[in-house]
Design a protein around this motif. Sequence first.
Motif, PDB file in Angstrom:
ATOM      1  N   GLY A   1      -0.132 -14.888   2.144  1.00 44.81           N
ATOM      2  CA  GLY A   1      -1.246 -15.021   3.070  1.00 44.81           C
ATOM      3  C   GLY A   1      -1.168 -13.938   4.122  1.00 44.81           C
ATOM      4  N   ALA A   2      -1.534 -14.243   5.365  1.00 41.84           N
ATOM      5  CA  ALA A   2      -1.513 -13.250   6.424  1.00 41.84           C
ATOM      6  C   ALA A   2      -0.073 -13.074   6.907  1.00 41.84           C
ATOM      7  CB  ALA A   2      -2.421 -13.697   7.567  1.00 41.84           C
ATOM      8  N   VAL A   3       0.354 -13.891   7.844  1.00 45.04           N
ATOM      9  CA  VAL A   3       1.747 -13.923   8.276  1.00 45.04           C
ATOM     10  C   VAL A   3       2.199 -15.354   8.081  1.00 45.04           C
ATOM     11  CG1 VAL A   3       3.358 -13.519  10.153  1.00 45.04           C
ATOM     12  CG2 VAL A   3       1.289 -12.148   9.989  1.00 45.04           C
ATOM     13  N   GLY A   4       2.985 -15.605   7.056  1.00 43.13           N
ATOM     14  CA  GLY A   4       3.357 -16.958   6.703  1.00 43.13           C
ATOM     15  C   GLY A   4       2.308 -17.573   5.798  1.00 43.13           C
ATOM     16  N   GLY A   5       2.228 -18.882   5.795  1.00 48.05           N
ATOM     17  CA  GLY A   5       1.278 -19.559   4.927  1.00 48.05           C
ATOM     18  C   GLY A   5       1.891 -19.860   3.580  1.00 48.05           C
ATOM     19  N   LEU A   6       1.132 -20.559   2.741  1.00 56.72           N
ATOM     20  CA  LEU A   6       1.605 -20.971   1.435  1.00 56.72           C
ATOM     21  C   LEU A   6       1.239 -19.950   0.372  1.00 56.72           C
ATOM     22  CD1 LEU A   6       0.568 -24.741   1.500  1.00 56.72           C
ATOM     23  CD2 LEU A   6       2.808 -23.765   2.041  1.00 56.72           C
ATOM     24  N   GLY A   7       2.039 -19.858  -0.641  1.00 54.55           N
ATOM     25  CA  GLY A   7       1.709 -19.012  -1.771  1.00 54.55           C
ATOM     26  C   GLY A   7       0.484 -19.552  -2.492  1.00 54.55           C
ATOM     27  N   GLY A   8      -0.340 -18.653  -2.989  1.00 55.77           N
ATOM     28  CA  GLY A   8      -1.530 -19.080  -3.718  1.00 55.77           C
ATOM     29  C   GLY A   8      -2.748 -19.315  -2.857  1.00 55.77           C
ATOM     30  N   LEU A   9      -2.614 -19.177  -1.544  1.00 59.34           N
ATOM     31  CA  LEU A   9      -3.762 -19.336  -0.658  1.00 59.34           C
ATOM     32  C   LEU A   9      -4.170 -17.976  -0.097  1.00 59.34           C
ATOM     33  CD1 LEU A   9      -2.757 -22.363  -0.714  1.00 59.34           C
ATOM     34  CD2 LEU A   9      -3.805 -22.541   1.544  1.00 59.34           C
ATOM     35  N   PRO A  10      -5.451 -17.766   0.171  1.00 60.79           N
ATOM     36  CA  PRO A  10      -6.537 -18.735   0.001  1.00 60.79           C
ATOM     37  C   PRO A  10      -6.852 -19.006  -1.471  1.00 60.79           C
ATOM     38  CG  PRO A  10      -7.419 -16.600   0.625  1.00 60.79           C
ATOM     39  CD  PRO A  10      -5.931 -16.488   0.740  1.00 60.79           C
ATOM     40  N   HIS A  11      -7.465 -20.171  -1.723  1.00 54.93           N
ATOM     41  CA  HIS A  11      -7.815 -20.552  -3.084  1.00 54.93           C
ATOM     42  C   HIS A  11      -8.993 -19.755  -3.622  1.00 54.93           C
ATOM     43  CE1 HIS A  11      -5.931 -24.585  -1.764  1.00 54.93           C
ATOM     44  NE2 HIS A  11      -5.083 -23.989  -2.571  1.00 54.93           N
ATOM     45  N   HIS A  12      -9.862 -19.311  -2.737  1.00 55.20           N
ATOM     46  CA  HIS A  12     -11.021 -18.511  -3.109  1.00 55.20           C
ATOM     47  C   HIS A  12     -11.345 -17.582  -1.944  1.00 55.20           C
ATOM     48  CE1 HIS A  12     -12.604 -22.331  -1.331  1.00 55.20           C
ATOM     49  NE2 HIS A  12     -13.292 -21.473  -0.605  1.00 55.20           N
ATOM     50  N   PRO A  13     -12.155 -16.553  -2.161  1.00 51.67           N
ATOM     51  CA  PRO A  13     -12.455 -15.614  -1.064  1.00 51.67           C
ATOM     52  C   PRO A  13     -13.024 -16.339   0.154  1.00 51.67           C
ATOM     53  CG  PRO A  13     -13.203 -14.719  -3.153  1.00 51.67           C
ATOM     54  CD  PRO A  13     -12.786 -16.136  -3.434  1.00 51.67           C
ATOM     55  N   PRO A  14     -12.401 -16.192   1.309  1.00 45.65           N
ATOM     56  CA  PRO A  14     -12.867 -16.888   2.513  1.00 45.65           C
ATOM     57  C   PRO A  14     -14.069 -16.202   3.146  1.00 45.65           C
ATOM     58  CG  PRO A  14     -10.952 -15.561   3.044  1.00 45.65           C
ATOM     59  CD  PRO A  14     -11.155 -15.434   1.556  1.00 45.65           C
ATOM     60  N   LYS A  15     -14.897 -17.009   3.796  1.00 45.10           N
ATOM     61  CA  LYS A  15     -15.985 -16.484   4.614  1.00 45.10           C
ATOM     62  C   LYS A  15     -15.527 -16.263   6.052  1.00 45.10           C
ATOM     63  CE  LYS A  15     -19.366 -16.639   1.544  1.00 45.10           C
ATOM     64  NZ  LYS A  15     -20.117 -15.440   1.104  1.00 45.10           N
ATOM     65  N   ALA A  16     -14.587 -17.106   6.493  1.00 51.12           N
ATOM     66  CA  ALA A  16     -14.124 -17.047   7.883  1.00 51.12           C
ATOM     67  C   ALA A  16     -12.621 -16.871   7.926  1.00 51.12           C
ATOM     68  CB  ALA A  16     -14.528 -18.322   8.632  1.00 51.12           C
TER      69      ALA A  16
ATOM     70  N   MET B   1     -12.901 -21.353   5.035  1.00 51.40           N
ATOM     71  CA  MET B   1     -11.671 -20.615   5.299  1.00 51.40           C
ATOM     72  C   MET B   1     -10.957 -20.222   4.007  1.00 51.40           C
ATOM     73  SD  MET B   1     -11.435 -20.383   8.648  1.00 51.40           S
ATOM     74  CE  MET B   1      -9.714 -19.992   8.941  1.00 51.40           C
ATOM     75  N   GLY B   2     -11.585 -20.532   2.857  1.00 49.23           N
ATOM     76  CA  GLY B   2     -10.986 -20.165   1.583  1.00 49.23           C
ATOM     77  C   GLY B   2     -10.036 -21.195   1.018  1.00 49.23           C
ATOM     78  N   VAL B   3     -10.119 -22.430   1.501  1.00 46.67           N
ATOM     79  CA  VAL B   3      -9.165 -23.470   1.108  1.00 46.67           C
ATOM     80  C   VAL B   3      -9.890 -24.619   0.415  1.00 46.67           C
ATOM     81  CG1 VAL B   3      -7.442 -25.122   1.932  1.00 46.67           C
ATOM     82  CG2 VAL B   3      -7.636 -22.879   3.023  1.00 46.67           C
ATOM     83  N   ASP B   4      -9.381 -25.047  -0.707  1.00 46.01           N
ATOM     84  CA  ASP B   4      -9.865 -26.236  -1.404  1.00 46.01           C
ATOM     85  C   ASP B   4      -9.203 -27.449  -0.771  1.00 46.01           C
ATOM     86  OD1 ASP B   4     -10.350 -28.377  -3.129  1.00 46.01           O
ATOM     87  OD2 ASP B   4     -10.121 -27.186  -4.948  1.00 46.01           O
ATOM     88  N   HIS B   5      -9.983 -28.306  -0.147  1.00 44.72           N
ATOM     89  CA  HIS B   5      -9.405 -29.423   0.615  1.00 44.72           C
ATOM     90  C   HIS B   5      -8.631 -30.388  -0.275  1.00 44.72           C
ATOM     91  CE1 HIS B   5     -12.241 -32.847  -0.360  1.00 44.72           C
ATOM     92  NE2 HIS B   5     -12.912 -31.825  -0.851  1.00 44.72           N
ATOM     93  N   GLU B   6      -8.900 -30.413  -1.559  1.00 45.73           N
ATOM     94  CA  GLU B   6      -8.181 -31.310  -2.465  1.00 45.73           C
ATOM     95  C   GLU B   6      -6.847 -30.723  -2.923  1.00 45.73           C
ATOM     96  OE1 GLU B   6     -10.817 -32.225  -5.668  1.00 45.73           O
ATOM     97  OE2 GLU B   6     -11.950 -33.700  -4.491  1.00 45.73           O
ATOM     98  N   ARG B   7      -6.663 -29.432  -2.711  1.00 43.55           N
ATOM     99  CA  ARG B   7      -5.441 -28.768  -3.169  1.00 43.55           C
ATOM    100  C   ARG B   7      -4.470 -28.442  -2.045  1.00 43.55           C
ATOM    101  NH1 ARG B   7      -7.679 -23.768  -6.421  1.00 43.55           N
ATOM    102  NH2 ARG B   7      -5.444 -23.341  -6.673  1.00 43.55           N
ATOM    103  N   LEU B   8      -4.937 -28.518  -0.798  1.00 39.95           N
ATOM    104  CA  LEU B   8      -4.026 -28.298   0.338  1.00 39.95           C
ATOM    105  C   LEU B   8      -3.359 -29.627   0.675  1.00 39.95           C
ATOM    106  CD1 LEU B   8      -2.868 -26.456   2.546  1.00 39.95           C
ATOM    107  CD2 LEU B   8      -4.834 -27.079   3.974  1.00 39.95           C
ATOM    108  N   THR B   9      -2.149 -29.835   0.170  1.00 40.62           N
ATOM    109  CA  THR B   9      -1.459 -31.119   0.328  1.00 40.62           C
ATOM    110  C   THR B   9      -0.047 -30.907   0.863  1.00 40.62           C
ATOM    111  OG1 THR B   9      -0.606 -31.096  -1.942  1.00 40.62           O
ATOM    112  CG2 THR B   9      -2.773 -32.126  -1.577  1.00 40.62           C
TER     113      THR B   9
END
Length: 486
Positions: free
Chosen positions: A45-60, A455-463
Amino acid sequence: MFFPDAPLSRRQMLARAGTGLGLVGLAATLAQDASAFARESGGAGAVGGLGGLPHHPPKAKAVIHLFMNGGLSHVDSFDPKPELTKYDGKSLPIELRTERKTGAAFASQYKFKQYGESGLPVSEMFPHVGEHADDLCLLRGMHADVPNHEPSLMLMNTGDGRLARPAFGSWLTYGLGSENYNLPGYIVLCPDGYPTAGAANWRSGFLPGVHAGTHMNPRHTEVEKLVEHVRPRLGPREQEAQLELLRAMNAEHAARAAATAGADAKLEARIQSFETAYRMQGSASEAFDLSKEPQEVRDLYGLDDKTTALHGRMCLLARRLVERGVRCVQLYHGQGQPWDHHDDIVPRHMELARQCDKPHAALLTDLKRLGLLDETLVMCGGEFGRTPVVELPKPGSNAGKVNGRDHNHHGFTVWMAGGGVKGGHVHGATDEFGFAAVEGRTHVHDLHATMLHLMGVDHERLTYRHAGRDFRLTDVHGRVVEEILA
């Protein structure tokens, strides 16, 4: 008897004492720094964050939440109801349960005007925001669960109205990291105290502690008071020398630990935290110092006007923070629940609106001027709305007047701008009187799912695995409101 050739370190002592059970306590302490280490190491991600995110191209890339805590009246601001005027002083042909005893229809005392090419109606409370009508996306079909402040604030902030759960901003930094590891990724501005439910609105819950919101009191105009210990007591050379000594001692300790137990990322995170604090002293001083802004920007936000100075300062700070990579900034209008007008909705709603209308419009103008509005999602609203009927006098509930509105979770409005939402757009509607959402019904879970999507995140996959199950911000609910996406 065996005597070691060097004193035992705290870590060694904990490992040997009580068959190693002391390490349990140390692990809990170091766990809070694991994410800090990931950021320092340049994780996904940017600085830190989880691998594989964002799930899709973010708008914000960032979120600014303008919280009108206490319950802004939608029928007096962004949801005009002509039928309510016709029934003024009469019983309505519909009835919904309210928290307190209510009476006849209470027409809005504020006039509405259409703005922009879209013709969005906005009341006279928000003329400056109205000038941005073509940037606004009004969600008029919002609804929540209960008509009480504490659970409704918790629901809006954490997705749960009963239990302490991670805040929206905490989920964002956990999943996406931050774009500036010299500043907190999630900052909360609330003047003079806490809102209802206090710090539970921005805690990290079961997520690592590094993702909790950092609360600041924007009443302070001096950076030294706004950010504690931001000015180092030592000079630059002395502080660098001190940090270098600390770095050498920590490196030696880490090498000894690695030789026996292998590299420990959590231990490394604690070591790196000292350098992070050192960097923050420079970054925070610059980010929160508004004296560098030109006079035309000060005038835009109303910093030299007593009415708008405080809220204007908050909005300008929010712009400066997202400009520097802070992921989420929340602005509470004030401590407690300032918009909670069970009496005197005229003129009290207008008094508060005058404090924030110009600053909110300035924020949108400034973000657009800097090319940041398209990548910054701005949201404004309360934890619920207010009833279209008058609240009746009751000892202990109000001042005995018949000119205010009760809480209303059945239907209310929030507005959004930038960050991939349609401008000049209305989604959803309340009934003809403004009591309940009847079209485009959008629960708070749906709002959260949509914000994460932008923000590019699938709410069902961010767990996050906790207590034997996978938790998410939207629990088992929520749908993305596709109709508002640009």
